[in-house]
Design a protein around this motif. Structure first.
Motif, PDB file in Angstrom:
ATOM      1  N   UNK A 109      21.590  21.665  61.760  1.00  0.00           N
ATOM      2  CA  UNK A 109      22.888  21.859  62.408  1.00  0.00           C
ATOM      3  C   UNK A 109      22.717  22.296  63.851  1.00  0.00           C
ATOM      4  N   UNK A 110      21.870  23.283  64.095  1.00  0.00           N
ATOM      5  CA  UNK A 110      21.661  23.773  65.464  1.00  0.00           C
ATOM      6  C   UNK A 110      20.357  24.565  65.506  1.00  0.00           C
ATOM      7  N   UNK A 111      19.558  24.305  66.511  1.00  0.00           N
ATOM      8  CA  UNK A 111      18.297  25.023  66.682  1.00  0.00           C
ATOM      9  C   UNK A 111      17.939  25.013  68.160  1.00  0.00           C
ATOM     10  N   UNK A 112      16.978  25.839  68.536  1.00  0.00           N
ATOM     11  CA  UNK A 112      16.512  25.834  69.913  1.00  0.00           C
ATOM     12  C   UNK A 112      15.366  24.841  70.042  1.00  0.00           C
ATOM     13  N   UNK A 113      15.379  24.081  71.115  1.00  0.00           N
ATOM     14  CA  UNK A 113      14.299  23.160  71.464  1.00  0.00           C
ATOM     15  C   UNK A 113      13.783  23.606  72.830  1.00  0.00           C
ATOM     16  N   UNK A 114      12.865  24.534  72.825  1.00  0.00           N
ATOM     17  CA  UNK A 114      12.275  25.159  74.018  1.00  0.00           C
ATOM     18  C   UNK A 114      13.283  26.060  74.732  1.00  0.00           C
ATOM     19  N   UNK A 115      14.247  25.502  75.457  1.00  0.00           N
ATOM     20  CA  UNK A 115      15.242  26.348  76.127  1.00  0.00           C
ATOM     21  C   UNK A 115      16.635  25.738  76.086  1.00  0.00           C
ATOM     22  N   UNK A 116      16.835  24.756  75.194  1.00  0.00           N
ATOM     23  CA  UNK A 116      18.147  24.117  75.093  1.00  0.00           C
ATOM     24  C   UNK A 116      18.490  23.872  73.629  1.00  0.00           C
ATOM     25  N   UNK A 117      19.737  23.513  73.391  1.00  0.00           N
ATOM     26  CA  UNK A 117      20.236  23.343  72.030  1.00  0.00           C
ATOM     27  C   UNK A 117      19.865  21.968  71.494  1.00  0.00           C
ATOM     28  N   UNK A 119      19.884  19.579  67.486  1.00  0.00           N
ATOM     29  CA  UNK A 119      20.552  19.476  66.194  1.00  0.00           C
ATOM     30  C   UNK A 119      21.885  18.756  66.282  1.00  0.00           C
ATOM     31  N   UNK A 120      22.626  18.782  65.164  1.00  0.00           N
ATOM     32  CA  UNK A 120      23.888  18.043  65.067  1.00  0.00           C
ATOM     33  C   UNK A 120      24.861  18.401  66.185  1.00  0.00           C
ATOM     34  N   UNK A 121      25.021  19.708  66.434  1.00  0.00           N
ATOM     35  CA  UNK A 121      25.979  20.145  67.462  1.00  0.00           C
ATOM     36  C   UNK A 121      25.596  19.598  68.836  1.00  0.00           C
ATOM     37  N   UNK A 122      24.299  19.643  69.146  1.00  0.00           N
ATOM     38  CA  UNK A 122      23.839  19.217  70.467  1.00  0.00           C
ATOM     39  C   UNK A 122      24.002  17.713  70.658  1.00  0.00           C
ATOM     40  N   UNK A 123      23.715  16.925  69.622  1.00  0.00           N
ATOM     41  CA  UNK A 123      23.875  15.477  69.710  1.00  0.00           C
ATOM     42  C   UNK A 123      25.348  15.121  69.887  1.00  0.00           C
ATOM     43  N   UNK A 124      26.226  15.781  69.130  1.00  0.00           N
ATOM     44  CA  UNK A 124      27.670  15.538  69.264  1.00  0.00           C
ATOM     45  C   UNK A 124      28.155  15.919  70.656  1.00  0.00           C
ATOM     46  N   UNK A 125      27.604  16.984  71.218  1.00  0.00           N
ATOM     47  CA  UNK A 125      27.994  17.416  72.553  1.00  0.00           C
ATOM     48  C   UNK A 125      27.623  16.366  73.588  1.00  0.00           C
ATOM     49  N   UNK A 175      16.135  13.914  69.410  1.00  0.00           N
ATOM     50  CA  UNK A 175      16.346  14.950  68.403  1.00  0.00           C
ATOM     51  C   UNK A 175      15.678  14.532  67.096  1.00  0.00           C
ATOM     52  N   UNK A 176      14.728  15.332  66.608  1.00  0.00           N
ATOM     53  CA  UNK A 176      13.957  14.892  65.448  1.00  0.00           C
ATOM     54  C   UNK A 176      14.790  14.794  64.181  1.00  0.00           C
ATOM     55  N   UNK A 177      15.799  15.661  64.022  1.00  0.00           N
ATOM     56  CA  UNK A 177      16.557  15.650  62.774  1.00  0.00           C
ATOM     57  C   UNK A 177      17.653  14.592  62.769  1.00  0.00           C
ATOM     58  N   UNK A 178      18.221  14.272  63.918  1.00  0.00           N
ATOM     59  CA  UNK A 178      19.281  13.282  64.016  1.00  0.00           C
ATOM     60  C   UNK A 178      18.721  11.924  64.459  1.00  0.00           C
ATOM     61  N   UNK A 179      17.574  11.967  65.137  1.00  0.00           N
ATOM     62  CA  UNK A 179      16.892  10.777  65.647  1.00  0.00           C
ATOM     63  C   UNK A 179      17.704  10.072  66.717  1.00  0.00           C
ATOM     64  N   UNK A 180      18.479  10.861  67.421  1.00  0.00           N
ATOM     65  CA  UNK A 180      19.194  10.412  68.610  1.00  0.00           C
ATOM     66  C   UNK A 180      19.021  11.500  69.651  1.00  0.00           C
ATOM     67  N   UNK A 181      19.560  11.274  70.843  1.00  0.00           N
ATOM     68  CA  UNK A 181      19.284  12.189  71.950  1.00  0.00           C
ATOM     69  C   UNK A 181      20.212  13.388  71.978  1.00  0.00           C
ATOM     70  N   UNK A 209      16.256  28.214  64.132  1.00  0.00           N
ATOM     71  CA  UNK A 209      17.675  27.960  63.889  1.00  0.00           C
ATOM     72  C   UNK A 209      18.559  28.798  64.812  1.00  0.00           C
ATOM     73  N   UNK A 210      19.645  28.196  65.259  1.00  0.00           N
ATOM     74  CA  UNK A 210      20.688  28.872  66.031  1.00  0.00           C
ATOM     75  C   UNK A 210      21.917  28.899  65.131  1.00  0.00           C
ATOM     76  N   UNK A 211      22.371  30.095  64.788  1.00  0.00           N
ATOM     77  CA  UNK A 211      23.423  30.252  63.793  1.00  0.00           C
ATOM     78  C   UNK A 211      24.737  30.632  64.485  1.00  0.00           C
ATOM     79  N   UNK A 212      25.731  29.753  64.384  1.00  0.00           N
ATOM     80  CA  UNK A 212      27.042  29.993  64.989  1.00  0.00           C
ATOM     81  C   UNK A 212      27.902  30.815  64.050  1.00  0.00           C
ATOM     82  N   UNK A 213      28.657  31.747  64.620  1.00  0.00           N
ATOM     83  CA  UNK A 213      29.692  32.423  63.848  1.00  0.00           C
ATOM     84  C   UNK A 213      30.887  31.490  63.731  1.00  0.00           C
TER      85      UNK A 213
END
Length: 228
Positions: A109-117, A119-125, A175-181, A209-213
């Motif tokens: 869903x969301x994780x850190x990749x060095x210094x940026x977001x 996962x799913x949220x980042x790809x959708x963004x 993005x390794x989990x979504x396989x898109x950018x 993992x980056x956990x959103x409230x």
């Protein structure tokens, strides 16, 4: 040997299982000691020292001394991007493993990749930015679109402060989990910093993992995702 970059040397450095585990541990963007990396790799400290020397010689790591301690980190965002891309290929064509449990679902869903977001949220963004003309894309190249500067100023990110050194403002990162950018570069880092500063999400202490409230997820969607 043919002219050009020596990819075999880099592939050999990354391909060792122990070294791969060490590099993956450093994808969280922090720095770790040799002892901490030994635990991540599942090898002795003595063996870890040999691996670290090879990674340093290969230009994949940096070393910083603080008091009696020596901390290792990834040499650059470019190295982190390479690792994330390899993870994407491995997830696509590598051996199939049992589907990860709930913690790994959180990582997707969301994780850190060095210094940026990532996962799913980042790809959708990133998809939303491109659809709305906030960013533009030509092949693998991503740039600020006409609507970009005003949009980011409105959400509290100064686009004029994103041009620092040789690092690009925008860069596509597979993005390794979504396989898109998802979005890397100084803009990706600034968005991640804002997420933490606003306390929309927190870093999991035991993983990337980056956990959103619930409130944070809504605020993130309002700021960075297209309206439903």
């Amino acid at each position: 040997m043919k002219d050009g970059p020596d990819i075999a040397r880099i592939a050999n450095l990354v391909g060792d299982p122990a070294r791969a585990n060490m590099l993956t541990a450093l994808m969280a963007g922090g720095a770790l000691t040799a002892s901490e990396l030994a635990l991540e790799a599942g090898v002795t400290v003595q063996t870890t020292s040999s691996h670290l020397a090879k990674l340093m010689e290969g230009g994949l790591l940096t070393l910083a001394a603080q008091g009696r301690h020596r901390y290792y980190g990834l040499a650059s965002p470019q190295v982190a991007g390479m690792l994330e891309s390899i993870m994407g290929v491995a997830a696509s064509v590598g051996p199939k493993r049992t589907r990860p449990g709930p913690r790994d679902a959180t990582m997707r869903e969301a994780r850190i990749c060095y210094d940026h977001l990532a996962g799913d949220h980042a790809v959708a963004m990133l998809d939303g930015f491109l659809e709305r003309g906030i960013l533009s894309r030509d092949g693998d190249r991503i740039e600020m679109g006409k609507k970009g500067p005003g949009y980011f100023e409105a959400v509290g990110i100064d686009p004029r402060g994103l041009t620092t050194g040789r690092r690009p403002v925008c860069r596509a990162c597979l993005d390794w989990s979504v396989r898109r950018s998802h979005l890397a570069g100084t803009l990706g880092a600034a968005i991640y910093d804002k997420i933490l500063a606003e306390k929309w999400a927190r870093r999991d202490s035991e993983s990337r993992a980056v956990i959103f409230s619930p409130r944070g997820r809504q605020a993130f969607a309002k700021a960075f995702l297209p309206a439903a």
